[in-house]
Design a protein around this motif. Structure first.
Motif, PDB file in Angstrom:
ATOM      1  N   UNK A   1       0.971  -1.357   0.055  1.00  0.00           N
ATOM      2  CA  UNK A   1      -0.008  -0.112   0.100  1.00  0.00           C
ATOM      3  C   UNK A   1       0.870   1.251   0.041  1.00  0.00           C
ATOM      4  N   UNK A   2       1.860   1.199   0.883  1.00  0.00           N
ATOM      5  CA  UNK A   2       2.897   2.629   0.918  1.00  0.00           C
ATOM      6  C   UNK A   2       3.582   2.639  -0.425  1.00  0.00           C
ATOM      7  N   UNK A   3       3.939   1.724  -1.027  1.00  0.00           N
ATOM      8  CA  UNK A   3       4.632   1.830  -2.375  1.00  0.00           C
ATOM      9  C   UNK A   3       3.683   2.104  -3.263  1.00  0.00           C
ATOM     10  N   UNK A   4       2.370   1.428  -3.192  1.00  0.00           N
ATOM     11  CA  UNK A   4       1.418   1.951  -4.371  1.00  0.00           C
ATOM     12  C   UNK A   4       1.089   3.424  -4.444  1.00  0.00           C
ATOM     13  N   UNK A   5       0.871   3.812  -3.246  1.00  0.00           N
ATOM     14  CA  UNK A   5       0.523   5.309  -3.104  1.00  0.00           C
ATOM     15  C   UNK A   5       1.596   6.286  -3.492  1.00  0.00           C
ATOM     16  N   UNK A   6       2.584   5.968  -3.605  1.00  0.00           N
ATOM     17  CA  UNK A   6       3.540   6.858  -4.503  1.00  0.00           C
ATOM     18  C   UNK A   6       4.003   6.377  -5.708  1.00  0.00           C
ATOM     19  N   UNK A   7       3.642   5.284  -6.447  1.00  0.00           N
ATOM     20  CA  UNK A   7       3.926   5.026  -7.696  1.00  0.00           C
ATOM     21  C   UNK A   7       3.018   5.302  -8.770  1.00  0.00           C
TER      22      UNK A   7
ATOM     23  N   UNK B   1      -1.483   4.640  -9.135  1.00  0.00           N
ATOM     24  CA  UNK B   1      -2.046   3.598 -10.194  1.00  0.00           C
ATOM     25  C   UNK B   1      -2.774   2.400  -9.663  1.00  0.00           C
ATOM     26  N   UNK B   2      -1.649   1.967  -8.791  1.00  0.00           N
ATOM     27  CA  UNK B   2      -2.034   0.413  -8.378  1.00  0.00           C
ATOM     28  C   UNK B   2      -2.711   0.455  -7.018  1.00  0.00           C
ATOM     29  N   UNK B   3      -2.786   1.473  -6.406  1.00  0.00           N
ATOM     30  CA  UNK B   3      -3.261   1.650  -5.052  1.00  0.00           C
ATOM     31  C   UNK B   3      -4.680   0.834  -4.908  1.00  0.00           C
ATOM     32  N   UNK B   4      -5.566   0.591  -5.704  1.00  0.00           N
ATOM     33  CA  UNK B   4      -6.828  -0.094  -5.556  1.00  0.00           C
ATOM     34  C   UNK B   4      -6.424  -1.457  -5.386  1.00  0.00           C
ATOM     35  N   UNK B   5      -5.410  -2.040  -6.271  1.00  0.00           N
ATOM     36  CA  UNK B   5      -5.458  -3.412  -6.229  1.00  0.00           C
ATOM     37  C   UNK B   5      -4.527  -3.581  -4.989  1.00  0.00           C
ATOM     38  N   UNK B   6      -3.632  -2.823  -4.262  1.00  0.00           N
ATOM     39  CA  UNK B   6      -2.893  -2.985  -3.210  1.00  0.00           C
ATOM     40  C   UNK B   6      -4.103  -3.071  -1.866  1.00  0.00           C
ATOM     41  N   UNK B   7      -4.837  -2.157  -1.773  1.00  0.00           N
ATOM     42  CA  UNK B   7      -5.786  -2.149  -0.961  1.00  0.00           C
ATOM     43  C   UNK B   7      -6.692  -3.246  -0.879  1.00  0.00           C
ATOM     44  N   UNK B   8      -7.166  -3.591  -1.955  1.00  0.00           N
ATOM     45  CA  UNK B   8      -8.006  -4.942  -1.969  1.00  0.00           C
ATOM     46  C   UNK B   8      -7.146  -6.058  -1.617  1.00  0.00           C
ATOM     47  N   UNK B   9      -5.973  -6.223  -1.948  1.00  0.00           N
ATOM     48  CA  UNK B   9      -5.060  -7.350  -1.143  1.00  0.00           C
ATOM     49  C   UNK B   9      -4.978  -7.258   0.100  1.00  0.00           C
ATOM     50  N   UNK B  10      -4.941  -6.110   0.810  1.00  0.00           N
ATOM     51  CA  UNK B  10      -4.844  -5.761   1.985  1.00  0.00           C
ATOM     52  C   UNK B  10      -6.144  -6.247   2.880  1.00  0.00           C
TER      53      UNK B  10
END
Length: 66
Positions: free
Chosen positions: A30-36, A40-49
């Motif tokens: 989530x932390x990486x996705x927020x800044x990348x 763009x990939x934040x939604x996926x990271x949050x769903x996995x979590x």
């Protein structure tokens, strides 16, 4: 690629009873996705979590925060 690899690591840790390790790996995603790429990939990271949290009662509070 790093995000996907962490998901696989988290699943392995979860299957072997290390929920804290799995949670840490997915929170790093989530932390990486927020800044990348502007999140763009934040939604996926949050769903996995969120999926991890939904599958374990001890992580319910964290799942609601997600």
């Amino acid at each position: 690629m790093q995000l996907e690899n962490r998901v696989h690591i988290a699943r392995y840790l979860e299957e072997n009873g290390d929920l804290e390790g799995a949670l840490q790996a997915l929170e790093e995603n989530v932390a990486v996705a927020e800044s990348f790429q502007d999140g763009r990939w934040l939604k996926n990271a949050l769903q996995d979590l969120q999926l991890l949290c939904m599958n374990h009662q001890s992580l319910t509070k964290r799942g609601l925060q997600v």
